[in-house]
Design a protein around this motif. Structure first.
Motif, PDB file in Angstrom:
ATOM      1  N   ALA A 211       0.845  -1.207   0.000  1.00  0.00           N
ATOM      2  CA  ALA A 211       0.000   0.000   0.000  1.00  0.00           C
ATOM      3  C   ALA A 211       0.873   1.247   0.000  1.00  0.00           C
ATOM      4  N   ARG A 212       1.925   1.254   0.810  1.00  0.00           N
ATOM      5  CA  ARG A 212       2.836   2.400   0.842  1.00  0.00           C
ATOM      6  C   ARG A 212       3.623   2.516  -0.461  1.00  0.00           C
ATOM      7  N   PHE A 213       3.955   1.384  -1.069  1.00  0.00           N
ATOM      8  CA  PHE A 213       4.671   1.373  -2.344  1.00  0.00           C
ATOM      9  C   PHE A 213       3.866   2.106  -3.415  1.00  0.00           C
ATOM     10  N   GLY A 214       2.558   1.946  -3.373  1.00  0.00           N
ATOM     11  CA  GLY A 214       1.678   2.754  -4.208  1.00  0.00           C
ATOM     12  C   GLY A 214       1.443   2.274  -5.621  1.00  0.00           C
ATOM     13  N   ARG A 215       2.123   1.198  -6.047  1.00  0.00           N
ATOM     14  CA  ARG A 215       1.960   0.718  -7.420  1.00  0.00           C
ATOM     15  C   ARG A 215       0.672  -0.100  -7.548  1.00  0.00           C
ATOM     16  N   PRO A 216       0.097  -0.153  -8.751  1.00  0.00           N
ATOM     17  CA  PRO A 216      -1.117  -0.954  -8.954  1.00  0.00           C
ATOM     18  C   PRO A 216      -0.904  -2.409  -8.561  1.00  0.00           C
ATOM     19  N   LEU A 217      -1.974  -3.019  -8.066  1.00  0.00           N
ATOM     20  CA  LEU A 217      -1.951  -4.421  -7.653  1.00  0.00           C
ATOM     21  C   LEU A 217      -3.273  -5.041  -8.075  1.00  0.00           C
ATOM     22  N   VAL A 218      -3.203  -6.081  -8.894  1.00  0.00           N
ATOM     23  CA  VAL A 218      -4.395  -6.773  -9.375  1.00  0.00           C
ATOM     24  C   VAL A 218      -4.306  -8.222  -8.924  1.00  0.00           C
ATOM     25  N   ALA A 219      -5.331  -8.722  -8.263  1.00  0.00           N
ATOM     26  CA  ALA A 219      -5.358 -10.110  -7.799  1.00  0.00           C
ATOM     27  C   ALA A 219      -6.472 -10.855  -8.522  1.00  0.00           C
ATOM     28  N   LEU A 220      -6.105 -11.914  -9.239  1.00  0.00           N
ATOM     29  CA  LEU A 220      -7.080 -12.796  -9.879  1.00  0.00           C
ATOM     30  C   LEU A 220      -7.281 -13.993  -8.961  1.00  0.00           C
ATOM     31  N   VAL A 221      -8.495 -14.114  -8.438  1.00  0.00           N
ATOM     32  CA  VAL A 221      -8.766 -15.101  -7.389  1.00  0.00           C
ATOM     33  C   VAL A 221      -9.813 -16.092  -7.886  1.00  0.00           C
ATOM     34  N   PRO A 222      -9.456 -17.375  -7.981  1.00  0.00           N
ATOM     35  CA  PRO A 222     -10.409 -18.375  -8.449  1.00  0.00           C
ATOM     36  C   PRO A 222     -11.587 -18.551  -7.491  1.00  0.00           C
ATOM     37  N   GLU A 223     -12.755 -18.774  -8.063  1.00  0.00           N
ATOM     38  CA  GLU A 223     -13.951 -19.010  -7.255  1.00  0.00           C
ATOM     39  C   GLU A 223     -13.760 -20.198  -6.322  1.00  0.00           C
ATOM     40  N   PHE A 224     -13.072 -21.233  -6.806  1.00  0.00           N
ATOM     41  CA  PHE A 224     -12.906 -22.462  -6.030  1.00  0.00           C
ATOM     42  C   PHE A 224     -11.451 -22.672  -5.606  1.00  0.00           C
ATOM     43  N   ASP A 225     -10.780 -21.591  -5.253  1.00  0.00           N
ATOM     44  CA  ASP A 225      -9.379 -21.707  -4.841  1.00  0.00           C
ATOM     45  C   ASP A 225      -9.259 -22.547  -3.572  1.00  0.00           C
ATOM     46  N   ASP A 226      -8.129 -23.237  -3.458  1.00  0.00           N
ATOM     47  CA  ASP A 226      -7.892 -24.095  -2.293  1.00  0.00           C
ATOM     48  C   ASP A 226      -7.520 -23.315  -1.039  1.00  0.00           C
ATOM     49  N   TYR A 227      -7.053 -22.069  -1.200  1.00  0.00           N
ATOM     50  CA  TYR A 227      -6.471 -21.355  -0.074  1.00  0.00           C
ATOM     51  C   TYR A 227      -7.175 -20.029   0.237  1.00  0.00           C
ATOM     52  N   LEU A 228      -7.522 -19.269  -0.779  1.00  0.00           N
ATOM     53  CA  LEU A 228      -8.135 -17.957  -0.564  1.00  0.00           C
ATOM     54  C   LEU A 228      -9.142 -17.723  -1.675  1.00  0.00           C
ATOM     55  N   ARG A 229     -10.403 -17.505  -1.281  1.00  0.00           N
ATOM     56  CA  ARG A 229     -11.463 -17.317  -2.272  1.00  0.00           C
ATOM     57  C   ARG A 229     -11.848 -15.838  -2.350  1.00  0.00           C
ATOM     58  N   PRO A 230     -12.598 -15.460  -3.384  1.00  0.00           N
ATOM     59  CA  PRO A 230     -12.783 -14.026  -3.667  1.00  0.00           C
ATOM     60  C   PRO A 230     -13.302 -13.181  -2.505  1.00  0.00           C
ATOM     61  N   GLU A 231     -14.294 -13.643  -1.761  1.00  0.00           N
ATOM     62  CA  GLU A 231     -14.852 -12.806  -0.691  1.00  0.00           C
ATOM     63  C   GLU A 231     -13.808 -12.514   0.383  1.00  0.00           C
ATOM     64  N   GLU A 232     -13.095 -13.563   0.818  1.00  0.00           N
ATOM     65  CA  GLU A 232     -12.048 -13.358   1.815  1.00  0.00           C
ATOM     66  C   GLU A 232     -10.910 -12.514   1.244  1.00  0.00           C
ATOM     67  N   ALA A 233     -10.589 -12.740  -0.036  1.00  0.00           N
ATOM     68  CA  ALA A 233      -9.515 -11.964  -0.661  1.00  0.00           C
ATOM     69  C   ALA A 233      -9.851 -10.477  -0.664  1.00  0.00           C
ATOM     70  N   ARG A 234     -11.101 -10.134  -0.960  1.00  0.00           N
ATOM     71  CA  ARG A 234     -11.489  -8.714  -0.967  1.00  0.00           C
ATOM     72  C   ARG A 234     -11.324  -8.112   0.424  1.00  0.00           C
ATOM     73  N   ALA A 235     -11.638  -8.897   1.447  1.00  0.00           N
ATOM     74  CA  ALA A 235     -11.476  -8.398   2.809  1.00  0.00           C
ATOM     75  C   ALA A 235      -9.999  -8.209   3.151  1.00  0.00           C
ATOM     76  N   ARG A 236      -9.157  -9.167   2.752  1.00  0.00           N
ATOM     77  CA  ARG A 236      -7.731  -9.077   3.080  1.00  0.00           C
ATOM     78  C   ARG A 236      -7.052  -7.938   2.315  1.00  0.00           C
ATOM     79  N   PHE A 237      -7.395  -7.796   1.035  1.00  0.00           N
ATOM     80  CA  PHE A 237      -6.739  -6.784   0.204  1.00  0.00           C
ATOM     81  C   PHE A 237      -7.325  -5.387   0.403  1.00  0.00           C
ATOM     82  N   ALA A 238      -8.357  -5.268   1.223  1.00  0.00           N
ATOM     83  CA  ALA A 238      -8.961  -3.946   1.453  1.00  0.00           C
ATOM     84  C   ALA A 238      -7.964  -2.974   2.077  1.00  0.00           C
ATOM     85  N   ARG A 239      -6.937  -3.494   2.715  1.00  0.00           N
ATOM     86  CA  ARG A 239      -5.944  -2.615   3.341  1.00  0.00           C
ATOM     87  C   ARG A 239      -4.964  -2.034   2.316  1.00  0.00           C
TER      88      ARG A 239
END
Length: 235
Positions: free
Chosen positions: A162-190
């Motif tokens: 976030a401090r680095f300031g560069r764009p960050l795009v995360a492609l998150v599979p619906e059926f990912d084994d580790y992190l799914r889209p809803e949780e990813a949106r919460a984690r990346f909100a920072r």
């Protein structure tokens, strides 16, 4: 001709070596457009080598096979320390994402020394962890994360991006084994500049040509929008 999973389009492909600050030689390949300079560069960081990840992991192999011709991109792939592929074995041993900081730095230094333009880092699974932890380099214009587990990468790493300031795009599979889209949106909100894209039907390994096309299309849409959307056929 329809572009299929095994399609290899014309490009300049050359074996390369990267040299790390802690004295290792890493093996890789650089693919560039056949008869013109690239407009941008992808530095790719592969999935977990202890679970079969390497520079030839299929999404990256297909990126190198297609994107120099279809999107004028240079694609730099390499094996992190201790990892093997047809290209050979990189020196050193897997270090859980810590010593690999030198591998990331070596790849970015190679891009800078060889005047490769507009560098974007593309990380997949373990490679997303390396991206978030170690790719805060002024050379980097932005990063694209494929299937980020956010396991080794912590909230502190997200805050650093976030401090680095560069764009960050995360492609998150619906059926990912580790992190799914809803949780990813919460984690990346920072990370205010982060964009999380949930991909319906996809799994962690992006198996299947339809999902590979989605990934490559989203990469090109950010890195060289003039070439988006990618064609599905070539003459």
């Amino acid at each position: 001709m329809e572009i299929r999973a095994a399609t290899v389009l014309p490009a300049r492909r050359e074996p390369i070596e990267l040299h790390t600050a802690d004295g290792l030689t890493l093996v890789g390949e650089l693919a560039q457009p056949l008869d013109r300079p690239p407009v941008a560069t992808l530095v790719t960081l592969h999935p977990l080598p202890t679970h079969g990840g390497f520079m030839d992991s299929h999404v990256y192999k297909k990126a190198a096979n297609r994107l120099p011709a279809l999107a004028d991109l240079a694609v730099l792939r390499f094996n992190t320390r201790g990892t093997s592929s047809e290209r050979g074995t990189s020196e050193g041993a897997f270090d859980g994402g810590e010593g690999e900081r030198y591998d990331v730095a070596a790849a970015l230094e190679y891009a800078e020394f060889h005047d490769l333009p507009r560098v974007w880092v593309v990380g997949w699974s373990f490679g997303t962890e390396l991206t978030l932890k170690w790719a805060h380099d002024p050379l980097v214009e932005g990063a694209i994360l494929l299937s980020p587990p956010l396991h080794r990468a912590t909230d502190d790493d997200l805050d650093a991006w976030a401090r680095f300031g560069r764009p960050l795009v995360a492609l998150v599979p619906e059926f990912d084994d580790y992190l799914r889209p809803e949780e990813a949106r919460a984690r990346f909100a920072r990370v205010p500049q982060a964009e999380v894209i949930g991909v319906e039907g996809a799994k962690h390994l992006w198996v299947g040509e339809p999902y590979v096309r989605i990934v490559l299309d989203e990469i090109v849409r950010r890195v060289n929008p003039a070439a988006w959307p990618l064609p599905t056929e070539v003459a």
